[in-house]
Scaffold this motif. Structure first.
Motif, PDB file in Angstrom:
ATOM      1  N   UNK A 201      -4.556  -8.136  -9.795  1.00 23.59           N
ATOM      2  CA  UNK A 201      -4.487  -7.487  -8.486  1.00 23.59           C
ATOM      3  C   UNK A 201      -5.507  -8.083  -7.530  1.00 23.59           C
ATOM      4  N   UNK A 202      -5.031  -8.600  -6.424  1.00 21.79           N
ATOM      5  CA  UNK A 202      -5.944  -9.066  -5.388  1.00 21.79           C
ATOM      6  C   UNK A 202      -6.466  -7.869  -4.613  1.00 21.79           C
ATOM      7  N   UNK A 203      -7.763  -7.826  -4.418  1.00 17.97           N
ATOM      8  CA  UNK A 203      -8.356  -6.748  -3.620  1.00 17.97           C
ATOM      9  C   UNK A 203      -9.217  -7.397  -2.548  1.00 17.97           C
ATOM     10  N   UNK A 204      -8.914  -7.124  -1.290  1.00 21.03           N
ATOM     11  CA  UNK A 204      -9.709  -7.710  -0.215  1.00 21.03           C
ATOM     12  C   UNK A 204     -10.346  -6.622   0.629  1.00 21.03           C
ATOM     13  N   UNK A 205     -11.487  -6.955   1.177  1.00 16.56           N
ATOM     14  CA  UNK A 205     -12.148  -6.019   2.070  1.00 16.56           C
ATOM     15  C   UNK A 205     -13.619  -5.892   1.717  1.00 16.56           C
ATOM     16  N   UNK A 206     -14.025  -6.625   0.682  1.00 20.15           N
ATOM     17  CA  UNK A 206     -15.431  -6.595   0.305  1.00 20.15           C
ATOM     18  C   UNK A 206     -15.855  -5.214  -0.151  1.00 20.15           C
ATOM     19  N   UNK A 207     -17.158  -5.039  -0.110  1.00 18.98           N
ATOM     20  CA  UNK A 207     -17.775  -3.813  -0.588  1.00 18.98           C
ATOM     21  C   UNK A 207     -17.297  -2.582   0.193  1.00 18.98           C
ATOM     22  N   UNK A 208     -17.285  -2.722   1.511  1.00 20.99           N
ATOM     23  CA  UNK A 208     -16.921  -1.584   2.345  1.00 20.99           C
ATOM     24  C   UNK A 208     -15.442  -1.234   2.199  1.00 20.99           C
ATOM     25  N   UNK A 209     -14.606  -2.279   2.111  1.00 18.27           N
ATOM     26  CA  UNK A 209     -13.176  -2.043   1.923  1.00 18.27           C
ATOM     27  C   UNK A 209     -12.911  -1.284   0.635  1.00 18.27           C
TER      28      UNK A 209
ATOM     29  N   UNK B 237       0.041  -7.742  -8.770  1.00 18.94           N
ATOM     30  CA  UNK B 237       1.147  -8.462  -9.405  1.00 18.94           C
ATOM     31  C   UNK B 237       1.645  -7.632 -10.583  1.00 18.94           C
ATOM     32  N   UNK B 238       2.148  -8.304 -11.605  1.00 22.37           N
ATOM     33  CA  UNK B 238       2.558  -7.590 -12.815  1.00 22.37           C
ATOM     34  C   UNK B 238       3.974  -7.053 -12.744  1.00 22.37           C
ATOM     35  N   UNK B 239       4.323  -6.291 -13.784  1.00 25.89           N
ATOM     36  CA  UNK B 239       5.706  -5.835 -13.937  1.00 25.89           C
ATOM     37  C   UNK B 239       6.031  -4.726 -12.937  1.00 25.89           C
ATOM     38  N   UNK B 240       7.318  -4.604 -12.561  1.00 21.02           N
ATOM     39  CA  UNK B 240       7.730  -3.482 -11.699  1.00 21.02           C
ATOM     40  C   UNK B 240       7.429  -2.132 -12.365  1.00 21.02           C
ATOM     41  N   UNK B 241       7.577  -2.032 -13.695  1.00 25.78           N
ATOM     42  CA  UNK B 241       7.287  -0.763 -14.386  1.00 25.78           C
ATOM     43  C   UNK B 241       5.833  -0.372 -14.168  1.00 25.78           C
TER      44      UNK B 241
ATOM     45  N   UNK C   6       1.141   3.365   7.090  1.00 26.75           N
ATOM     46  CA  UNK C   6       1.668   2.530   5.997  1.00 26.75           C
ATOM     47  C   UNK C   6       0.505   2.025   5.148  1.00 26.75           C
ATOM     48  N   UNK C   7       0.531   2.289   3.829  1.00 25.81           N
ATOM     49  CA  UNK C   7      -0.570   1.806   2.990  1.00 25.81           C
ATOM     50  C   UNK C   7      -0.570   0.285   2.902  1.00 25.81           C
ATOM     51  N   UNK C   8      -1.790  -0.298   2.907  1.00 29.08           N
ATOM     52  CA  UNK C   8      -1.924  -1.744   2.779  1.00 29.08           C
ATOM     53  C   UNK C   8      -1.942  -2.113   1.307  1.00 29.08           C
ATOM     54  N   UNK C   9      -0.856  -1.808   0.633  1.00 30.16           N
ATOM     55  CA  UNK C   9      -0.718  -2.088  -0.800  1.00 30.16           C
ATOM     56  C   UNK C   9       0.763  -2.176  -1.091  1.00 30.16           C
ATOM     57  N   UNK C  10       1.179  -3.243  -1.746  1.00 31.15           N
ATOM     58  CA  UNK C  10       2.591  -3.366  -2.123  1.00 31.15           C
ATOM     59  C   UNK C  10       2.672  -4.241  -3.355  1.00 31.15           C
ATOM     60  N   UNK C  11       3.699  -3.988  -4.172  1.00 26.76           N
ATOM     61  CA  UNK C  11       3.911  -4.846  -5.340  1.00 26.76           C
ATOM     62  C   UNK C  11       4.327  -6.223  -4.844  1.00 26.76           C
ATOM     63  N   UNK C  12       3.501  -7.232  -5.163  1.00 28.18           N
ATOM     64  CA  UNK C  12       3.738  -8.565  -4.616  1.00 28.18           C
ATOM     65  C   UNK C  12       4.810  -9.307  -5.405  1.00 28.18           C
ATOM     66  N   UNK C  13       4.808  -9.139  -6.735  1.00 31.56           N
ATOM     67  CA  UNK C  13       5.744  -9.861  -7.590  1.00 31.56           C
ATOM     68  C   UNK C  13       5.174  -9.920  -8.991  1.00 31.56           C
ATOM     69  N   UNK C  14       5.915 -10.504  -9.944  1.00 34.73           N
ATOM     70  CA  UNK C  14       5.478 -10.512 -11.341  1.00 34.73           C
ATOM     71  C   UNK C  14       4.198 -11.331 -11.606  1.00 34.73           C
TER      72      UNK C  14
END
Ligand code: NDP
Length: 476
Positions: free
Chosen positions: A125-133, A143-147, A166-174
């Motif tokens: 999982x990519x997480x951006x925003x540094x410490x404050x984010x 990433x990872x499985x849809x399940x 809208x949340x800034x989070x979405x399943x990107x792909x496997x």
């Protein structure tokens, strides 16, 4: 009582993520190799929500409700492998390990495949925003499985930044898709920072503005189409005065930029995929050049044009031109990054939705910017653009900016002020525009010295000319 989710690795990122989960009403199990950090977290922030501290890996795993959701926030590389191995041995099929560190996507693919064999979902999982984010709402790229996303998505969306609800989070792909997109995000961040730095340099050296004046220019830009986190903090930095010397803060900072490696990975991967990310590459190289103190010392005496500074009216006009050059070059940097994401998606069969990526970059992350709405719109339209540059909005923006952009690149060359980001972006733009490229000559040269063959504009097929003999052409 069991925890909805657990976080192991409680340095700045893990600690703040754990607090973010707790503040959203989730019971969080917390663990760190050095357990003093676990206790410090609970002592200091226990009142913010429900934390369940664990001293050992076994205790930590026992605290998690099944299927277990375990977030690892430790140093990327070997430490991450060690921690995965330690916990995987304690987990059951169906459990999920989220790696929120800055892993290379190839490592994520390897780890995902190995854990899948054991029935464990590995979610790079990519997480951006540094410490404050991490504390207030990051942009999250799992990433990872849809399940695994079905089980994790709601919790991650809870703690993510929100833009227009809208949340800034979405399943990107496997498998490695999330870390790949985070890597390109960082590459774009390098390019964006480099372009801003060039704008600052030109405003200072060509237009003769002082840092505090440049700060005002940036503040002005931040209320227009360039509105973004990076422009905002740049204005803030430039307005800051050093307490010790009373000088502009930026003037007391050594001019050697460091890097942790995600920009380099972006360019290395782009080279492998054959994607021209010249803006990102120039940004990585510009940092690298800045760090070569020895050759810079040797180069300092090289001849250049006599320093001249634009005055009054001309300086003000130039500042407007720089705004246009910055906007146009930024569009190119994003176009190149999105091209890389689409190429990675094709190569690894990830089916990444570029419009959705732009949408979740609108908040939480370092490259958050108003203009990401435009990118999302471009990719949401029924006619998906082949390149971001060919989408109507961006085509028009570039048409409006190109004269000023060319003036800025020309001025930088004339005055001897390096602007590799602006220049590379413009060359890319002109490269795409050109009906014919000198690649024709390169193919001919390749055929001359290496019999590498060429294609003709007027006939199908592949050909070779006997350059050292009768110069007859053969179909091959
Ligand atoms: P660090 O990268 O500094 O890592 C420190 C943490 O890793 C500590 O909890 C440490 O435990 C643990 N650790 C290190 N080696 C081991 C090991 N062999 N076994 C077990 N635990 C180990 O922490 P950050 O919070 O800065 O970053 C965490 C991850 O998030 C990294 O992958 C980073 O790249 C990524 N990231 C960081 C961002 C940032 O702004 N800092 C932004 C986005 C992602 P101990 O306390 O016992 O030493």
């Amino acid at each position: 009582e069991r925890a909805h989710i657990g976080v192991t690795g409680l340095a700045v990122m893990g600690r703040n993520l754990a607090r973010n989960f707790a503040r959203h009403g989730h019971t969080v199990a917390v663990h760190n190799r050095t357990s003093a950090k676990t206790r410090a977290l609970v002592d200091e922030f226990g009142h913010e929500g429900s934390f369940l501290p664990a001293d050992t890996a076994e205790e930590f795993v026992a605290l998690l409700e099944p299927p277990r959701r375990l977030v690892i926030m430790v140093k990327a590389g070997a430490p991450t492998d060690a921690v995965i191995d330690e916990f995987a041995a304690l987990l059951d099929p169906g459990d999920m390990i989220v790696d929120g560190g800055n892993a290379h996507f190839a490592d994520t693919r390897r780890r995902e495949a190995a854990l899948r064999e054991r029935g464990i979902h590995f979610v790079g999982t990519g997480i951006s925003g540094g410490e404050e984010g991490a504390l207030l709402g990051p942009s999250i790229m799992p990433g990872g499985s849809p399940e695994s996303y079905a089980a994790l998505g709601p919790i991650l969306e809870d703690i993510a930044a929100k833009v227009d609800g809208v949340p800034c989070c979405a399943h990107i792909g496997p498998d490695g898709a999330g870390h790949f997109v985070k890597m390109v995000h960082n590459g774009i961040e390098y390019a964006d920072m480099q372009l801003i730095a060039e704008a600052y340099d030109l405003l200072g050296r060509a237009a003769g503005l002082r840092p505090a004046e440049i700060a005002e220019v940036f503040q002005g830009w931040n209320s227009g189409r360039l509105e973004s986190y990076l422009i905002e903090i740049t204005a803030d930095v430039l307005a800051h005065t050093d307490a010790d010397t009373g000088r502009p803060f930026v003037d007391v900072v050594q001019d050697r930029a460091e890097q942790k490696g995600t920009g380099r990975w972006t360019v290395q991967t782009a080279l492998d995929l054959g994607v021209p990310v010249s803006g990102i590459a120039e940004a990585v190289f510009a940092r690298s050049l800045s760090g070569h103190t020895d050759i810079r010392a040797a180069g300092r005496g090289l001849p250049g044009p006599a320093p001249t500074t634009l005055d009054g009216e001309a300086a003000a006009r130039f500042a407007d031109d720089v705004e246009q050059a910055l906007y146009a070059s930024k569009i190119v940097a994003y176009a190149q990054g999105i091209h890389q994401i689409e190429a990675g998606s094709t190569e690894y069969d990830w089916a990444i939705d570029a419009g959705r990526v732009a949408e979740i970059w609108r908040g939480g992350c370092i490259i958050r910017a108003r203009f990401l709405n435009r990118i999302r719109e471009a990719y949401d339209s029924p006619q998906r653009p082949e390149s971001l540059l060919s989408a109507d909005y961006f085509r028009d923006a570039l048409a409006g900016a190109q004269d000023a952009w060319r003036r800025v690149v020309a001025t930088s060359a004339e005055l001897g002020i390096p602007a590799p980001g602006f220049a590379a972006a413009l060359a890319y733009y002109d490269g795409l525009r050109s009906p014919r490229l000198p690649a024709a000559l390169i193919q001919a040269q390749r055929d001359f010295f290496g019999a590498h063959t060429y294609r003709r504009v007027d006939r199908d097929g592949t050909f070779h000319t006997e350059w050292s003999g009768d110069r007859k052409e053969h179909a091959v």
